[in-house]
Structure formats: C-alpha cells, structure tokens
Design a protein around this motif. Sequence first.
Motif, mmCIF file in Angstrom:
data_model
loop_
_atom_site.group_PDB
_atom_site.id
_atom_site.type_symbol
_atom_site.label_atom_id
_atom_site.label_comp_id
_atom_site.label_asym_id
_atom_site.label_seq_id
_atom_site.Cartn_x
_atom_site.Cartn_y
_atom_site.Cartn_z
ATOM 1 N N GLN A 1 0.652 -1.138 -0.028
ATOM 2 C CA GLN A 1 0.200 -0.009 -0.099
ATOM 3 C C GLN A 1 0.972 1.413 -0.041
ATOM 4 O O GLN A 1 1.969 1.064 0.530
ATOM 5 C CB GLN A 1 -0.915 0.087 1.058
ATOM 6 C CG GLN A 1 -1.860 -1.141 1.304
ATOM 7 C CD GLN A 1 -2.838 -1.050 0.140
ATOM 8 O OE1 GLN A 1 -3.155 -0.171 -0.443
ATOM 9 N NE2 GLN A 1 -3.781 -2.251 -0.221
ATOM 10 N N PRO A 2 0.506 2.230 -0.628
ATOM 11 C CA PRO A 2 -0.888 2.394 -1.235
ATOM 12 C C PRO A 2 -0.869 2.206 -2.567
ATOM 13 O O PRO A 2 -1.907 2.293 -3.495
ATOM 14 C CB PRO A 2 -1.075 4.330 -1.000
ATOM 15 C CG PRO A 2 0.561 4.426 -1.086
ATOM 16 C CD PRO A 2 1.460 3.672 -0.576
ATOM 17 N N MET B 1 -0.961 -0.812 -4.127
ATOM 18 C CA MET B 1 -1.797 -1.956 -4.362
ATOM 19 C C MET B 1 -3.330 -1.337 -4.419
ATOM 20 O O MET B 1 -4.021 -1.933 -4.909
ATOM 21 C CB MET B 1 -1.659 -2.839 -3.188
ATOM 22 C CG MET B 1 -0.392 -3.592 -3.399
ATOM 23 S SD MET B 1 -0.584 -4.923 -4.912
ATOM 24 C CE MET B 1 -1.505 -6.207 -3.821
ATOM 25 N N ALA B 2 -3.600 -0.330 -3.518
ATOM 26 C CA ALA B 2 -4.866 0.284 -3.934
ATOM 27 C C ALA B 2 -5.125 0.887 -5.268
ATOM 28 O O ALA B 2 -6.356 0.719 -5.530
ATOM 29 C CB ALA B 2 -4.968 1.385 -2.674
ATOM 30 N N LEU B 3 -4.385 1.208 -5.914
ATOM 31 C CA LEU B 3 -4.587 1.592 -7.271
ATOM 32 C C LEU B 3 -4.707 0.737 -7.966
ATOM 33 O O LEU B 3 -5.318 0.394 -9.271
ATOM 34 C CB LEU B 3 -3.389 2.668 -7.689
ATOM 35 C CG LEU B 3 -3.431 3.930 -6.978
ATOM 36 C CD1 LEU B 3 -1.985 4.936 -7.449
ATOM 37 C CD2 LEU B 3 -4.790 4.865 -7.124
ATOM 38 N N ASN B 4 -3.590 -0.535 -8.045
ATOM 39 C CA ASN B 4 -3.558 -1.577 -9.050
ATOM 40 C C ASN B 4 -3.349 -2.981 -8.016
ATOM 41 O O ASN B 4 -2.208 -3.181 -7.677
ATOM 42 C CB ASN B 4 -2.149 -1.414 -9.764
ATOM 43 C CG ASN B 4 -2.412 -2.543 -11.044
ATOM 44 O OD1 ASN B 4 -2.867 -3.650 -10.875
ATOM 45 N ND2 ASN B 4 -1.501 -2.226 -12.060
ATOM 46 N N PRO B 5 -4.307 -3.665 -7.745
ATOM 47 C CA PRO B 5 -4.409 -4.784 -7.085
ATOM 48 C C PRO B 5 -3.572 -5.857 -7.548
ATOM 49 O O PRO B 5 -3.225 -6.711 -6.700
ATOM 50 C CB PRO B 5 -5.899 -5.108 -6.971
ATOM 51 C CG PRO B 5 -6.459 -3.970 -7.144
ATOM 52 C CD PRO B 5 -5.859 -3.146 -8.377
#
Length: 205
Positions: free
Chosen positions: A44-45, A47-51
């Motif tokens: 994060q952060p 991964m919040a944009l691109n899981p």
Amino acid sequence: MHDMIELYGAQTGNCFRAAIALIEADIPFTVRHVDLRAGAHMQQPFMALNPAGKVPTLVDHNCTPSLVINQSNAIIQYADAKAPGTLAPSEIGPGRFRVFDRYFFFVTDVIATSHAAFFLKRVGLRDAAAPLDHRVVEQLLLAENFLTEAYMAGGAFSMADISAFTLAATIEDRLPWDKLPKLQQWFERMRARPSIEAGMRAFEV
C-alpha cells in the motif's frame, strides 16, 4: 497542472510504452517512481491503485472519481483518444485499421510472447523459455516487410512504432541487423525521436 495526471512506473517496456504515448500526444503528466526492487508495487498505497501489483498505472485526477488505468495498452488508447490523429489516423478507414493491425501484431504476437518467456525464466524454467525467446526474434524479423514506407503502418508515426521500438530495444543485441537494412534505419530514426528519447528516460532515478 501536471499533477492532475500521474504515471506510476519503473524502467520496464510496458512503462516506456505508456510514457512515450503520453509524450507523443502532448499530455502533461507527473512520473511517480515505483521501486520494484524494494517491492513497492506489492505494498500500500500502490496496491490500492493496482491490486495486481503491476506497472504502469495511470491516474487522471481530472475525472470524478479519478480515472485509474492499469494496462499499458489501455494507456496508449487513452492517449490516442485524448489527442486524436496523433497515434493513429482519427478518421475511420484503411489507414486507421492498418495501424491497429500492426499495433496488435506487436502487442500479441511479439510482446506477449516476450512476457511469457520472461515469466518462465523468472520461475527457473529457462529451457522452456528458450523457444519463446526464439519466437520473439523470429516474429520481430517480419517487421522488415512492414516498412514499405517510413513507419510501421505507413507514412506517419503511430502506436505501432511505439510497441515495435520498445520491444526491439530490449533485444537489440540479438537481431541480425546486417540482414535488416530497413528495420535498422527505422530503429535509428525512432531512437532519435524526441518523444521516444524522453519516454525511455522517464523513469530514470
């Protein structure tokens, strides 16, 4: 304001393609470096944009909510839509279809094969990757026949040239340039193109 469009990425072919397309389309953006070695793409952060934890990722804050695009080829299409006629002819007709035909050749027959070979090598299956590596070179050699004019899809620079160049640049030392006079001339002209020069340097730290 450049910060309204952000391009998250690192020094990979997919990121180079996205950056070149945005620059060629004259779309201002801010580079956000993602440290792959440190594993920032899996935290994060980001991964919040691109899981999926992959780069590049584009975020356009001009939209409400912000538009997030996680695929390099979709970013190229975004740039084409923002600046019609820059990366492909804007009018529906043979010229536009030829651009897409060549563009998808490089995306599916060459780049996708290269990605598959990279994955196999990363998991220790180098012998399995070898035929795919050979196939990448074999397919790219076909581009010599595409160059009946100055560019991959005719007389104007297009998204097909972006995809072809970024792949060719990664295997430059494996290509039999003495047998590819048209491809070599094209490659050197593309290397000197301002948008490509800038895009290939975009993620330098």
